[in-house]
Motif scaffolding. Structure first.
Motif, mmCIF file in Angstrom:
data_model
loop_
_atom_site.group_PDB
_atom_site.id
_atom_site.type_symbol
_atom_site.label_atom_id
_atom_site.label_comp_id
_atom_site.label_asym_id
_atom_site.label_seq_id
_atom_site.Cartn_x
_atom_site.Cartn_y
_atom_site.Cartn_z
ATOM 1 N N GLU A 20 37.294 50.043 38.954
ATOM 2 C CA GLU A 20 37.744 50.484 37.635
ATOM 3 C C GLU A 20 38.057 49.360 36.652
ATOM 4 O O GLU A 20 37.909 49.526 35.454
ATOM 5 N N GLN A 21 38.478 48.216 37.150
ATOM 6 C CA GLN A 21 38.900 47.130 36.266
ATOM 7 C C GLN A 21 37.887 45.992 36.203
ATOM 8 O O GLN A 21 38.229 44.883 35.792
ATOM 9 N N SER A 22 36.645 46.266 36.587
ATOM 10 C CA SER A 22 35.634 45.210 36.656
ATOM 11 C C SER A 22 34.460 45.492 35.740
ATOM 12 O O SER A 22 34.110 46.639 35.477
ATOM 13 N N GLU A 28 39.012 40.306 38.610
ATOM 14 C CA GLU A 28 40.325 40.474 39.236
ATOM 15 C C GLU A 28 40.290 41.359 40.479
ATOM 16 O O GLU A 28 41.235 41.355 41.257
ATOM 17 N N GLU A 29 39.229 42.096 40.692
ATOM 18 C CA GLU A 29 39.120 42.945 41.884
ATOM 19 C C GLU A 29 38.298 42.292 42.993
ATOM 20 O O GLU A 29 37.935 42.948 43.967
#
Length: 87
Positions: free
Chosen positions: A59-61, A69-70
């Motif tokens: 979700e955050q990439s 960050e993942e």
């Protein structure tokens, strides 16, 4: 420009051979990536002919997940997928 044309040709040739992939396949996709890449991932997932396949969204990439960050979660997920296989 020459390298870009070669890359496009490689992508085209590879896409025609996806149905020959029978090995376990783990696809990763960043939710923040461009929609074109998201579409490509779905096509690859649908066309590979292995029963052992998984698609994991982060979700955050964005596009370069392994530097985002993942990245630690990606490593854990790849290891878990590999550990789940019968070698």
């Amino acid at each position: 420009m020459h390298a870009l044309k070669e890359l496009q040709q490689t992508i085209l040739e590879t896409s025609k051979k996806l149905d020959s992939i029978k090995s376990p396949t783990f696809l990763i996709q960043g939710s923040l990536d461009d929609s074109l890449y998201k579409e490509s991932t779905s096509i690859i997932y649908q066309q590979v002919k292995t029963e052992t396949k998984q698609l994991k969204w982060y979700e955050q990439s964005g596009h370069i997940i392994t530097l985002g960050e993942e990245r630690e979660q990606v490593c854990e997920d790849v290891c878990a997928f590999l550990d789940s296989l019968s070698w």
